[in-house]
Design a protein around this motif. Sequence first.
Motif, PDB file in Angstrom:
ATOM      1  N   PRO A 114     -12.485  10.643  15.176  1.00 24.81           N
ATOM      2  CA  PRO A 114     -11.903  11.986  15.466  1.00 24.81           C
ATOM      3  C   PRO A 114     -10.664  12.693  14.565  1.00 24.81           C
ATOM      4  O   PRO A 114      -9.802  11.581  13.968  1.00 24.81           O
ATOM      5  CB  PRO A 114     -11.320  11.872  16.959  1.00 24.81           C
ATOM      6  CG  PRO A 114     -12.386  10.597  17.478  1.00 24.81           C
ATOM      7  CD  PRO A 114     -12.541   9.758  16.142  1.00 24.81           C
ATOM      8  N   ASP A 115     -10.719  13.708  14.574  1.00 25.62           N
ATOM      9  CA  ASP A 115      -9.655  14.555  13.580  1.00 25.62           C
ATOM     10  C   ASP A 115      -8.313  13.679  13.618  1.00 25.62           C
ATOM     11  O   ASP A 115      -7.784  13.438  12.662  1.00 25.62           O
ATOM     12  CB  ASP A 115      -9.718  15.900  13.786  1.00 25.62           C
ATOM     13  CG  ASP A 115     -10.808  16.381  13.387  1.00 25.62           C
ATOM     14  OD1 ASP A 115     -11.499  16.042  12.633  1.00 25.62           O
ATOM     15  OD2 ASP A 115     -10.954  17.915  13.558  1.00 25.62           O
ATOM     16  N   GLY A 116      -7.865  13.534  14.701  1.00 18.24           N
ATOM     17  CA  GLY A 116      -6.214  13.167  14.836  1.00 18.24           C
ATOM     18  C   GLY A 116      -6.207  11.697  14.379  1.00 18.24           C
ATOM     19  O   GLY A 116      -4.930  11.521  13.858  1.00 18.24           O
ATOM     20  N   LEU A 117      -7.186  10.795  14.547  1.00 18.39           N
ATOM     21  CA  LEU A 117      -7.029   9.753  14.310  1.00 18.39           C
ATOM     22  C   LEU A 117      -7.154   9.210  12.813  1.00 18.39           C
ATOM     23  O   LEU A 117      -7.010   8.131  12.169  1.00 18.39           O
ATOM     24  CB  LEU A 117      -8.109   8.622  14.959  1.00 18.39           C
ATOM     25  CG  LEU A 117      -7.896   8.701  16.506  1.00 18.39           C
ATOM     26  CD1 LEU A 117      -8.948   7.676  17.139  1.00 18.39           C
ATOM     27  CD2 LEU A 117      -6.587   8.164  16.920  1.00 18.39           C
ATOM     28  N   ARG A 118      -7.672  10.087  12.144  1.00 11.78           N
ATOM     29  CA  ARG A 118      -7.876  10.163  10.514  1.00 11.78           C
ATOM     30  C   ARG A 118      -6.420  10.013   9.853  1.00 11.78           C
ATOM     31  O   ARG A 118      -6.345   9.734   8.613  1.00 11.78           O
ATOM     32  CB  ARG A 118      -8.634  11.281   9.954  1.00 11.78           C
ATOM     33  CG  ARG A 118     -10.111  11.097  10.372  1.00 11.78           C
ATOM     34  CD  ARG A 118     -10.861  12.477   9.980  1.00 11.78           C
ATOM     35  NE  ARG A 118     -11.915  12.644  10.788  1.00 11.78           N
ATOM     36  CZ  ARG A 118     -12.725  13.855  10.531  1.00 11.78           C
ATOM     37  NH1 ARG A 118     -12.406  14.531   9.661  1.00 11.78           N
ATOM     38  NH2 ARG A 118     -13.809  13.893  11.433  1.00 11.78           N
ATOM     39  N   ASP A 119      -5.542  10.509  10.512  1.00 15.52           N
ATOM     40  CA  ASP A 119      -3.964  10.369   9.890  1.00 15.52           C
ATOM     41  C   ASP A 119      -3.323   9.238  10.667  1.00 15.52           C
ATOM     42  O   ASP A 119      -3.101   9.301  11.937  1.00 15.52           O
ATOM     43  CB  ASP A 119      -3.293  11.692  10.124  1.00 15.52           C
ATOM     44  CG  ASP A 119      -1.984  11.677   9.802  1.00 15.52           C
ATOM     45  OD1 ASP A 119      -1.515  10.795   8.940  1.00 15.52           O
ATOM     46  OD2 ASP A 119      -1.194  12.908  10.012  1.00 15.52           O
ATOM     47  N   PRO A 120      -2.881   8.306   9.781  1.00 17.94           N
ATOM     48  CA  PRO A 120      -2.153   7.064  10.419  1.00 17.94           C
ATOM     49  C   PRO A 120      -0.702   7.407  11.083  1.00 17.94           C
ATOM     50  O   PRO A 120      -0.299   6.621  11.806  1.00 17.94           O
ATOM     51  CB  PRO A 120      -1.995   6.044   9.196  1.00 17.94           C
ATOM     52  CG  PRO A 120      -2.186   7.060   7.994  1.00 17.94           C
ATOM     53  CD  PRO A 120      -3.046   8.096   8.219  1.00 17.94           C
ATOM     54  N   ARG A 121      -0.221   8.647  10.646  1.00 16.66           N
ATOM     55  CA  ARG A 121       0.946   8.842  11.257  1.00 16.66           C
ATOM     56  C   ARG A 121       0.824  10.186  12.341  1.00 16.66           C
ATOM     57  O   ARG A 121       1.967  10.860  12.776  1.00 16.66           O
ATOM     58  CB  ARG A 121       1.918   9.547  10.039  1.00 16.66           C
ATOM     59  CG  ARG A 121       2.217   8.680   8.920  1.00 16.66           C
ATOM     60  CD  ARG A 121       2.806   7.356   9.126  1.00 16.66           C
ATOM     61  NE  ARG A 121       2.546   6.374   8.117  1.00 16.66           N
ATOM     62  CZ  ARG A 121       1.828   5.220   8.496  1.00 16.66           C
ATOM     63  NH1 ARG A 121       1.484   4.918   9.619  1.00 16.66           N
ATOM     64  NH2 ARG A 121       1.713   4.513   7.577  1.00 16.66           N
ATOM     65  N   SER A 122      -0.198  10.364  12.934  1.00 17.79           N
ATOM     66  CA  SER A 122      -0.440  11.431  13.787  1.00 17.79           C
ATOM     67  C   SER A 122       0.093  11.116  15.123  1.00 17.79           C
ATOM     68  O   SER A 122      -0.147   9.779  15.525  1.00 17.79           O
ATOM     69  CB  SER A 122      -1.818  12.152  13.709  1.00 17.79           C
ATOM     70  OG  SER A 122      -2.771  10.999  14.407  1.00 17.79           O
TER      71      SER A 122
END
Length: 690
Positions: A321-329
């Motif tokens: 899911p989009d948000g989890l692709r960023d480790p700092r989100s």
Amino acid sequence: MAAAPDEHPTEDLARLAGLHGVATSYRPAPDRTVQVPASAVTAALAALGVDAAGPDAVRAALAARERELRERLLPPTVVQWAGAEPPAALTALPAGTRLRVETEDGAERDGAGDLPLGVHRLTATAPDGRTGEACLVVAPDRLPAPPGRSYGLLVQLYSLLSRRSWGMGDLADLAELAGWAGRTAGAGFVQVNPLHAAVPGAPTDPSPYRPSSRRFPDPVHLRVEDVPEYAYAEDRERLDGLLERAGRLRAAVLDKGALIDRDAVWELKRQALELVARVPLGPGRQAAYDAFRAAHGRALDDHATWCALAEVHGSDWHRWPDGLRDPRSAATARAREELADRVEFHTRLAWLTDGQLRAAQRAAREAGMPVGIVHDLAVGVHPAGADAWAQQDVFAAGMSVGAPPDAFNARGQDWGLPPWRPDRLAATGHAPYRDLLRALFRYAGALRIDHVMGLFRLWWVPQGSPPTDGTYVRYDADAMLAILALEATRAGAVVIGEDLGTVEPGVRETLQRRGVLGTSVLWFERDWEGDGRPLPPERWRADCLATATTHDLPPTAARLTGDHVELRDRLGLLTRSAAEERAEAAADAAEWLALLGSLGLLDSPAAGPPGSDEEEEIRAVHRFLLRTPARLVGVWLPDGVGDRRPQNLPGTWDQYPNWRLPVADADGRPVPLEELVASPRLRALLEVLR
């Protein structure tokens, strides 16, 4: 393959590329220059954050880069080699520039002279008010040298099964081999394949050279029963059942000819380790665990978080899911809390594996090995894995590492590994690289660096393009070597560079100057600048690891008998007729054996063709290696029992069981560790090297 003339970079594009370390041509041979396509140059610049998509964009980017270089006081990284003159970056500063240094331990001092070894922060203030900051690396002049001459064993750890392992070789097997080889065979080291964490999934990519993370090791290598908490786990019935299933896996490989099944091994170990992880740590163990977590900080947290997320969403973070692709989100932070138990489990596994790796090195040193375990650093990481997710800011998006066309592969190579961005590495003071080396040197007596030329430049292939349409991108080799020298010196570890194949002029000389050993393989050591004949031993270089073969090449028995040609013929890999290949292979082996005979290294030169007395010929090959001045001599362990099969056959995927074969004898019968060390054939070979 040269690009068509209308694809050549324009003069402005070539200048812009040069200022960013992107090549517009390369020389595969001293007398040949190949232009790279403008599309490759433009794509590489885009991956470095530089817009070069058209003449106007190129001119604007060129002007901006020239202005930046003109106005900056310091480059991102400055290297001061111990005992050398001050670096040009400092001597070129305007007169009256004030220098302030914050040392690695937090102390502040004026000037950049007489600094301790380390990675410091340097601030320069010019008389006109301009300021500049840089990472200042103060490094020893050379890396540690091997403590005397020694020989050692080379083995792929998964292939080294004992009667106690769970279907593949593990770290207890490594410690046992090192203890035996050091005490009874006089060996100085054991070199293994990369033990980096793999990308999980079914099936897992079996190649140890495409890991999820290079910084953290793979817990599949744990000996579960050697974890102290194992003795106190409560569900003994379930553990006993897992041990029984592990025994069946092991027997299938050793007794029934099955391939090593890493996924099946990991499934059993994971279940067992989940039971073991429920046991509370004692006070001393808890303190050690806390210290490990503190030492690795956010990187460990990221790694364990990726492992936990992969269990839920699959092992390719691009599909999360989009948000989890960023480790700092914020989404990742919430998921980390929700999956806290699994994050803790994977954190614990990293610590346990690190502990058994250090135990193997202790066992090697206690057995009298001057070097101990030589670990292998892969050239890159899997694009779907933990490092690529956690370090997105330092990886070049849309790019893959490979190799240009050469005499062995006319189509070039694409290894499917995302490269680090040299600009982002420099901006961080090469922190990801430093942290990686520190983690590996915790348990390595020496480090082998795969494709060591990558410290200087890497061949970048744009996604969707063939490997022929790539280009070289340059790294700050001085900084990479300085950090390597610093961390190796702190660890007291030797470094071996895998420098086989095409190497640009000056690289081997620079590596040798700094104390990085090279790699010399018998069959490649010929007088290429003269008559092409086998290189006599006195003409070999001293600063190297000398071996008869590697994991990517045929074992020595196969080379002598021609079995490697028959294997490639069966798999349809030959580019010429089998008769031509057989004739060339036989001539090659005969030429080497003739040299061995002329040097008196064959006790009883065989009257028949190469391979007719292969045991004696293999011993003669290793007598020859001892005649060279090489500081380290390596014995491919399967050569000790006559194994004919390569562990990896380049150019194959599912046609050949790469990375899944146990060590076997001349008949293809798997040989467990307990039989291996008792083998008269192996003992006779090692007696040559004592």
